[in-house]
Design a protein around this motif. Structure first.
Motif, PDB file in Angstrom:
ATOM      1  N   HIS A  38       0.994  -1.156   0.157  1.00 14.81           N
ATOM      2  CA  HIS A  38       0.294  -0.001  -0.021  1.00 14.81           C
ATOM      3  C   HIS A  38       0.726   1.330  -0.015  1.00 14.81           C
ATOM      4  O   HIS A  38       2.013   1.184   0.461  1.00 14.81           O
ATOM      5  CB  HIS A  38      -0.848   0.032   1.095  1.00 14.81           C
ATOM      6  CG  HIS A  38      -1.837  -1.129   1.349  1.00 14.81           C
ATOM      7  ND1 HIS A  38      -2.978  -1.349   0.590  1.00 14.81           N
ATOM      8  CD2 HIS A  38      -1.630  -2.401   2.096  1.00 14.81           C
ATOM      9  CE1 HIS A  38      -3.609  -2.587   0.922  1.00 14.81           C
ATOM     10  NE2 HIS A  38      -2.812  -3.051   1.831  1.00 14.81           N
ATOM     11  N   GLY A  39       0.371   2.418  -0.492  1.00 12.03           N
ATOM     12  CA  GLY A  39       1.158   3.684  -0.287  1.00 12.03           C
ATOM     13  C   GLY A  39       2.215   3.548  -1.300  1.00 12.03           C
ATOM     14  O   GLY A  39       2.428   3.019  -2.278  1.00 12.03           O
ATOM     15  N   GLY A  59      -2.433   1.015   4.415  1.00 12.33           N
ATOM     16  CA  GLY A  59      -3.869   0.505   3.733  1.00 12.33           C
ATOM     17  C   GLY A  59      -5.084   0.360   4.830  1.00 12.33           C
ATOM     18  O   GLY A  59      -5.227   1.104   5.678  1.00 12.33           O
ATOM     19  N   GLU A  86      -2.934   6.460   2.601  1.00 14.11           N
ATOM     20  CA  GLU A  86      -2.403   4.979   2.835  1.00 14.11           C
ATOM     21  C   GLU A  86      -1.622   4.891   4.121  1.00 14.11           C
ATOM     22  O   GLU A  86      -1.462   3.882   4.502  1.00 14.11           O
ATOM     23  CB  GLU A  86      -2.034   4.301   1.712  1.00 14.11           C
ATOM     24  CG  GLU A  86      -3.022   4.121   0.639  1.00 14.11           C
ATOM     25  CD  GLU A  86      -2.847   5.280  -0.394  1.00 14.11           C
ATOM     26  OE1 GLU A  86      -3.326   5.007  -1.629  1.00 14.11           O
ATOM     27  OE2 GLU A  86      -2.365   6.335   0.040  1.00 14.11           O
TER      28      GLU A  86
END
Length: 381
Positions: free
Chosen positions: A105-106, A237, A349
């Motif tokens: 995520h991110g 996330g 995120e």
């Protein structure tokens, strides 16, 4: 007669010492039992925001600005914490190729992706004291040219993703209310009242005092030899996590730092310069995350409680490499001084969560703006 007196006195002292040991062991056992009961799960996975937190935050901002004015360096206004840098160095962070899908995520969404970054290494005090003084040590990382809307940004910081850490896994206050009381006492020079605000023992924060004393540790041999932790939790996330950066020497050429003169005021900067600039040997780290297990006592709103590694081990998500480089120049040191790090310079995120992180959003931004205005300096990033 004198011999009998000394024998009697010896027995008395021995009994008193035995009583103290028994009472101490009993107190320790009761304390352990109390905290085992108090620190038991489950816990919430959501933030819990007190109604008066905004008002308390404003009071903390006023105290922080008072501190930066107290510790002005001639004509410059310094940071309210981590005022002394050992250096700002260029770094690269690379996402693991085999990172598990749940953690993508991110900035970690693309395995193998390498981000360019700045890394600032520092002492924790608001005044630039000798490195030999017991102190916290900090690491702040700024990933560059990260696309996407950030939770907090200016024109200069729109592409930044920041990670802010220091060298303890715990913070010596639990929440914004305790931080306000503790910070106000220290800002007024009443350090005892920071942990003992009144004569009422129910207000004493003995456990937090021990955390603070542990945080004020002797200096490491080098700023790249320490482990740095986020203290407060973040989103990754859908996950609630804490993160840390640990040395990863096996990923770099073997290096043994020559013995440093620890009597010098800036020997940690010297150690960094010795490795990166003179001996031209890089430094390596691993970025790790620890996921919250809400069935156990891993609270979001209490940063004085460590999340158990036995229950939730840290997982490596990326590697960080600081290449050999020349960093100790007048221009780069000024650039370093003007850098602004904030955990809210972040993609959604990676949203910071918990009271201490909510406090950071307001205080870091207010002090940064005030400092740059008073110094008539541009906020470089």
């Amino acid at each position: 007669m004198l011999k009998r007196f000394w024998l009697w006195l010896g027995r008395l002292v021995g009994r008193l010492l035995l009583i103290l040991v028994v009472v101490g062991a009993l107190g320790w056992g009761l304390g352990e039992a109390y905290y085992a009961w108090k620190f038991s799960g489950p816990v919430s996975t959501e933030e819990e925001i007190p109604k008066d937190e905004a008002a308390m935050t404003q009071g903390i901002i006023e105290d922080a600005i008072r501190i930066v004015e107290q510790h002005r360096d001639n004509t410059r206004v310094l940071r309210d914490a981590h005022a002394k840098a050992h250096g700002c160095v260029k770094a690269e962070m690379t996402v693991l190729q085999n990172l598990v899908p749940e953690l993508r995520h991110g900035v970690l969404v693309e395995p193998g992706k390498t981000w360019q970054a700045w890394m600032r290494l520092s002492n924790g005090n608001a005044y630039p004291q000798f490195d030999s003084a017991r102190d916290a040590r900090g690491m702040a990382i700024k990933l560059l040219d990260v696309p996407g809307e950030k939770l907090l940004s200016s024109k200069a910081t729109a592409g930044d993703q920041d990670f802010v850490m220091f060298n303890n896994s715990l913070f010596f206050v639990r929440d914004v209310a305790e931080y306000k009381q503790n910070f106000a006492a220290q800002a007024s020079g009443q350090k005892i009242r920071a942990f003992f605000p009144s004569l009422d023992p129910r207000t004493w924060e003995v456990r937090h005092l021990f955390i603070a004393l542990k945080t004020l540790a002797p200096a490491p041999d080098s700023p790249v030899d320490a482990t740095y932790s986020s203290i407060a939790p973040f989103k990754l996330g859908p996950n609630n996590i804490k993160y840390r950066v640990v040395p990863d020497p096996q990923s770099c050429p073997r290096y043994e730092l020559p013995e440093q003169n620890t009597a010098l005021p800036n020997f940690l900067r010297n150690a960094l310069y010795q490795q990166l600039s003179l001996d031209r040997v890089p430094a390596c780290f691993a970025l790790q995350v620890q996921r919250q297990n809400p069935n156990y006592y891993m609270p979001i709103e209490d940063t004085s409680v460590e999340w158990s590694e036995d229950i939730s081990p840290f997982e490596t998500v990326a590697t960080i490499r600081v290449a050999a480089q020349d960093f100790d120049t007048r221009e780069q040191n000024l650039f370093c001084d003007n850098l602004s790090f904030n955990p809210w310079h972040a993609l959604p995120e990676h949203r910071p969560i918990g009271g201490i992180n909510r406090l950071r959003k307001a205080v870091y931004e207010a002090v940064s703006v005030y400092r740059h205005q008073r110094n008539a300096a541009p906020q470089s990033r």
